[in-house]
Design a protein around this motif. Sequence first.
Motif, mmCIF file in Angstrom:
data_model
loop_
_atom_site.group_PDB
_atom_site.id
_atom_site.type_symbol
_atom_site.label_atom_id
_atom_site.label_comp_id
_atom_site.label_asym_id
_atom_site.label_seq_id
_atom_site.Cartn_x
_atom_site.Cartn_y
_atom_site.Cartn_z
ATOM 1 N N SER A 161 0.860 -1.186 0.000
ATOM 2 C CA SER A 161 0.000 0.000 0.000
ATOM 3 C C SER A 161 0.894 1.234 0.000
ATOM 4 O O SER A 161 2.093 1.146 0.292
ATOM 5 C CB SER A 161 -0.907 0.011 1.232
ATOM 6 O OG SER A 161 -0.153 0.314 2.384
ATOM 7 N N ASN B 233 0.897 3.735 2.086
ATOM 8 C CA ASN B 233 1.415 4.021 3.422
ATOM 9 C C ASN B 233 2.498 3.043 3.871
ATOM 10 O O ASN B 233 3.453 3.432 4.544
ATOM 11 C CB ASN B 233 0.266 4.054 4.433
ATOM 12 C CG ASN B 233 -0.546 5.330 4.318
ATOM 13 O OD1 ASN B 233 -0.161 6.250 3.575
ATOM 14 N ND2 ASN B 233 -1.667 5.404 5.032
ATOM 15 N N GLU B 234 2.357 1.794 3.481
ATOM 16 C CA GLU B 234 3.406 0.840 3.811
ATOM 17 C C GLU B 234 4.686 1.178 3.061
ATOM 18 O O GLU B 234 5.789 1.012 3.583
ATOM 19 C CB GLU B 234 2.956 -0.596 3.486
ATOM 20 C CG GLU B 234 1.944 -1.106 4.508
ATOM 21 C CD GLU B 234 1.701 -2.617 4.366
ATOM 22 O OE1 GLU B 234 2.690 -3.382 4.434
ATOM 23 O OE2 GLU B 234 0.535 -3.006 4.179
ATOM 24 N N ARG C 234 7.315 7.198 15.003
ATOM 25 C CA ARG C 234 6.034 6.565 15.332
ATOM 26 C C ARG C 234 5.104 7.559 16.027
ATOM 27 O O ARG C 234 3.893 7.583 15.771
ATOM 28 C CB ARG C 234 6.304 5.369 16.246
ATOM 29 C CG ARG C 234 5.159 4.419 16.430
ATOM 30 C CD ARG C 234 5.524 3.408 17.521
ATOM 31 N NE ARG C 234 6.219 2.249 16.984
ATOM 32 C CZ ARG C 234 5.633 1.049 16.828
ATOM 33 N NH1 ARG C 234 4.376 0.879 17.148
ATOM 34 N NH2 ARG C 234 6.321 0.034 16.353
ATOM 35 N N TRP D 278 -0.284 7.909 11.686
ATOM 36 C CA TRP D 278 -1.195 7.429 10.641
ATOM 37 C C TRP D 278 -0.545 6.406 9.708
ATOM 38 O O TRP D 278 -1.199 5.836 8.839
ATOM 39 C CB TRP D 278 -1.736 8.611 9.833
ATOM 40 C CG TRP D 278 -0.655 9.563 9.383
ATOM 41 C CD1 TRP D 278 -0.109 10.579 10.102
ATOM 42 C CD2 TRP D 278 0.018 9.545 8.130
ATOM 43 N NE1 TRP D 278 0.872 11.214 9.378
ATOM 44 C CE2 TRP D 278 0.965 10.600 8.151
ATOM 45 C CE3 TRP D 278 -0.086 8.747 6.975
ATOM 46 C CZ2 TRP D 278 1.803 10.879 7.081
ATOM 47 C CZ3 TRP D 278 0.744 9.040 5.899
ATOM 48 C CH2 TRP D 278 1.681 10.092 5.966
ATOM 49 N N PRO E 31 1.183 2.664 8.923
ATOM 50 C CA PRO E 31 0.871 1.304 9.423
ATOM 51 C C PRO E 31 2.027 0.656 10.167
ATOM 52 O O PRO E 31 2.636 -0.289 9.670
ATOM 53 C CB PRO E 31 0.533 0.540 8.131
ATOM 54 C CG PRO E 31 1.362 1.201 7.080
ATOM 55 C CD PRO E 31 1.427 2.654 7.462
ATOM 56 N N TRP E 32 2.345 1.170 11.385
ATOM 57 C CA TRP E 32 3.448 0.615 12.187
ATOM 58 C C TRP E 32 3.124 -0.802 12.625
ATOM 59 O O TRP E 32 2.063 -1.060 13.139
ATOM 60 C CB TRP E 32 3.702 1.496 13.402
ATOM 61 C CG TRP E 32 4.153 2.876 13.010
ATOM 62 C CD1 TRP E 32 3.344 3.941 12.773
ATOM 63 C CD2 TRP E 32 5.485 3.297 12.738
ATOM 64 N NE1 TRP E 32 4.095 5.021 12.383
ATOM 65 C CE2 TRP E 32 5.422 4.653 12.359
ATOM 66 C CE3 TRP E 32 6.733 2.666 12.786
ATOM 67 C CZ2 TRP E 32 6.551 5.388 12.017
ATOM 68 C CZ3 TRP E 32 7.858 3.404 12.464
ATOM 69 C CH2 TRP E 32 7.758 4.747 12.080
ATOM 70 N N ASN E 33 4.040 -1.679 12.502
ATOM 71 C CA ASN E 33 3.930 -3.148 12.567
ATOM 72 C C ASN E 33 2.501 -3.673 12.615
ATOM 73 O O ASN E 33 1.746 -3.501 11.690
ATOM 74 C CB ASN E 33 4.722 -3.749 13.739
ATOM 75 C CG ASN E 33 4.264 -3.197 15.087
ATOM 76 O OD1 ASN E 33 3.325 -2.399 15.127
ATOM 77 N ND2 ASN E 33 4.902 -3.630 16.143
#
Lengths: 189, 189
Positions: B78, B80-81, B180, B185, B187-189
Amino acid sequence: MAKVLFKRDEVIDKSMWLFCHNGFKASSMQQIVETTGLKPGSIYHSFGNKESLFREVLTSYSAKSMAKIRETIDGAESINEGILAHLENTVAESISVDYCSCLLVKTQLELTDDGKKNNLHDFAANQLKEVESLFRSYLEREYDEETSSERAVSIMLHIFGVRIYGYQQGSAELMLKGLRVGLPWLPWN
Amino acid sequence: MAKVLFKRDEVIDKSMWLFCHNGFKASSMQQIVETTGLKPGSIYHSFGNKESLFREVLTSYSAKSMAKIRETIDGAESINEGILAHLENTVAESISVDYCSCLLVKTQLELTDDGKKNNLHDFAANQLKEVESLFRSYLEREYDEETSSERAVSIMLHIFGVRIYGYQQGSAELMLKGLRVGLPWLPWN
DNA sequence: CTATTTATTGAATAGTCACTCAATAAGGAA
DNA sequence: TTCCTTATTGAGTGACTATTCAATAAATAG
């Protein structure tokens, strides 16, 4: 003439202006001679060499910067309002006509870590670490250690960001929006 | 010998390494001669002068940087990823032994805006604006214009922050925590 | 008042800087 | 082959760099 006719602090301040604008290497001793009004021999007699003079300038710059942060936060109604005020000051500063970022940041990027003891790169890096500690100690009055530590890092990342982003044209409003997004825990209006 | 015996791209790459480590002014033509293997006359015949060579290096650096960002985001599951992966790459890069920050950032801080047309300071600033536009255009696939614009600025502030904060020792974990906090917003882990 | 110390001077030093240019060598065009 | 264009060479240029030092001038100590 002889004996202490110049004020050491004035020489430091005038040199600071020069170093802030041109950086370490691009500020020549000739320019320092012109800016301070001292003769080469006088400068070397009083300050040793260019690097020693620069070190004194850095020390003075760092002390002034930290004093200003303390002043701003201590004068605010709360820690967070003080931090916000400091950030707004930093943004405001960055749109002035002769903006020249932060001497510590510039020094850290200009001078390489040559591995030698007490090199200028490390010196600047250490001063910046102290600024982070200052923010952390203020935050610890409000939050637990973990939160304070994280938020101090976040503040530093944003300040560094502003120091560079500030060179973009017409960036003040954009920066404030960006800061609001990244630091939502501050008391924005 | 005569006629195109050296590869232009190789000269650019070798000069890039030098400029990244020492900056513009501190990289001498003598060092460029040693690093590239070309003779002074050859360099001036092919590239004009030190500033022109540096400009080509900056252009190449900028193109490579943006290509890498595109590659990372396009290769992620994605947007964001992909952005998160790029930030993690930037942090990882900053703890390598011969870390030397970002050439565009360094240039913007080292070279002053002398008011002249096409000066190196503005050149670097414009390239950085394009990086911001790249992030914004990706974000606009997911968010409205306002949100995309704000978050693009926030990303740039954090990247700039990492570029400077990276010089602190043992800073990778701290930086990730700070990122972080400032970019919740993603996607942290 | 004399002697000593010390800040100041500014011309001079050696080294480095970016850059030049006449000579040379090697392709391509005729 | 002969001519022309062009890449390469590397010693050399003048300007600038940080720094030095013997001479000088003034304040202080005795």
